[in-house]
Design a protein around this motif. Structure first.
Motif, PDB file in Angstrom:
ATOM      1  N   LYS A 134       0.817  -1.225   0.000  1.00 63.45           N
ATOM      2  CA  LYS A 134       0.000   0.000   0.000  1.00 63.45           C
ATOM      3  C   LYS A 134       0.850   1.275   0.000  1.00 63.45           C
ATOM      4  CE  LYS A 134      -3.801  -2.401   0.373  1.00 63.45           C
ATOM      5  NZ  LYS A 134      -4.213  -3.034  -0.845  1.00 63.45           N
ATOM      6  N   SER A 138       0.552   3.993  -2.990  1.00 60.62           N
ATOM      7  CA  SER A 138       0.205   5.377  -2.662  1.00 60.62           C
ATOM      8  C   SER A 138       1.293   6.337  -3.147  1.00 60.62           C
ATOM      9  CB  SER A 138       0.007   5.514  -1.153  1.00 60.62           C
ATOM     10  OG  SER A 138      -0.249   6.845  -0.813  1.00 60.62           O
ATOM     11  N   ASN A 142       0.673   9.161  -6.006  1.00 57.00           N
ATOM     12  CA  ASN A 142       0.956  10.579  -5.724  1.00 57.00           C
ATOM     13  C   ASN A 142       1.910  11.194  -6.740  1.00 57.00           C
ATOM     14  OD1 ASN A 142      -0.725  10.793  -3.501  1.00 57.00           O
ATOM     15  ND2 ASN A 142       0.873  10.185  -2.066  1.00 57.00           N
TER      16      ASN A 142
END
Length: 175
Positions: A134, A138, A142
């Motif tokens: 994760k 992420s 981003n």
């Protein structure tokens, strides 16, 4: 020594890896890509992952350094497809020492890698990670990555259980 983000900003250097950096890159990778944390990466991380890239595409091997200590790296490759206008960059490995985590080091490495691979002609950049990572997902989202696709990895133990070969008992008992 415990570092603060302000320490890193003034002392962080991102540069192309040199031959003297290879051992530090390898050992940091061993520390980060463990069988518990990154099983698929662990299976493919070895000294040849580092030396092969250094021998073939050293311009896509970047290190992050603070006070002459390697604290992170980004390793990648350029993929040129025959009969295609597309050239792809592939970020193969990105790692940062845990004590420097969440201090912007990975972002700086990624930014420099992106610039380097773009200057080399890449029109698209690819990354891959485990579906349950994760933090990595992420991080890359981003950075603008989209369309994550699950990819299934499967393994087959070719040695089978002890005393068997291809599922058949090889321990023969004489009567």
């Amino acid at each position: 020594m415990k570092y603060e983000i302000s320490d890193i900003e003034s002392k962080l250097e991102i540069r192309e890896a040199a031959i003297d950096d290879l051992a530090a890159i390898f050992h940091l990778g061993e520390k980060i890509f463990t069988s518990q944390e990154a099983a698929n990466l662990y299976r493919t991380w070895d000294e040849y992952a580092v030396t092969s890239l250094f021998n073939s595409e050293p311009e896509f091997m970047l290190i992050a350094e603070v006070n002459n200590k390697v604290i992170g790296f980004a390793l990648g490759t350029l993929i040129e497809k025959n009969r295609s206008a597309w050239t792809y960059g592939h970020l193969l490995w990105l790692a940062v020492e845990p004590e420097f985590s969440r201090m912007g080091v990975a972002s700086e490495l990624f930014s420099k890698f992106r610039k380097t691979i773009t200057n080399a002609g890449a029109r698209m950049l690819m990354v891959d990670t485990q579906a349950d990572n994760k933090k990595a997902i992420s991080f890359f989202q981003n950075k603008g990555f989209v369309n994550p696709i699950d990819h299934i990895y499967m393994t087959l133990n070719l040695e089978g259980k002890s005393g068997t070969k291809n599922g058949k008992n090889i321990n023969r008992h004489k009567k």
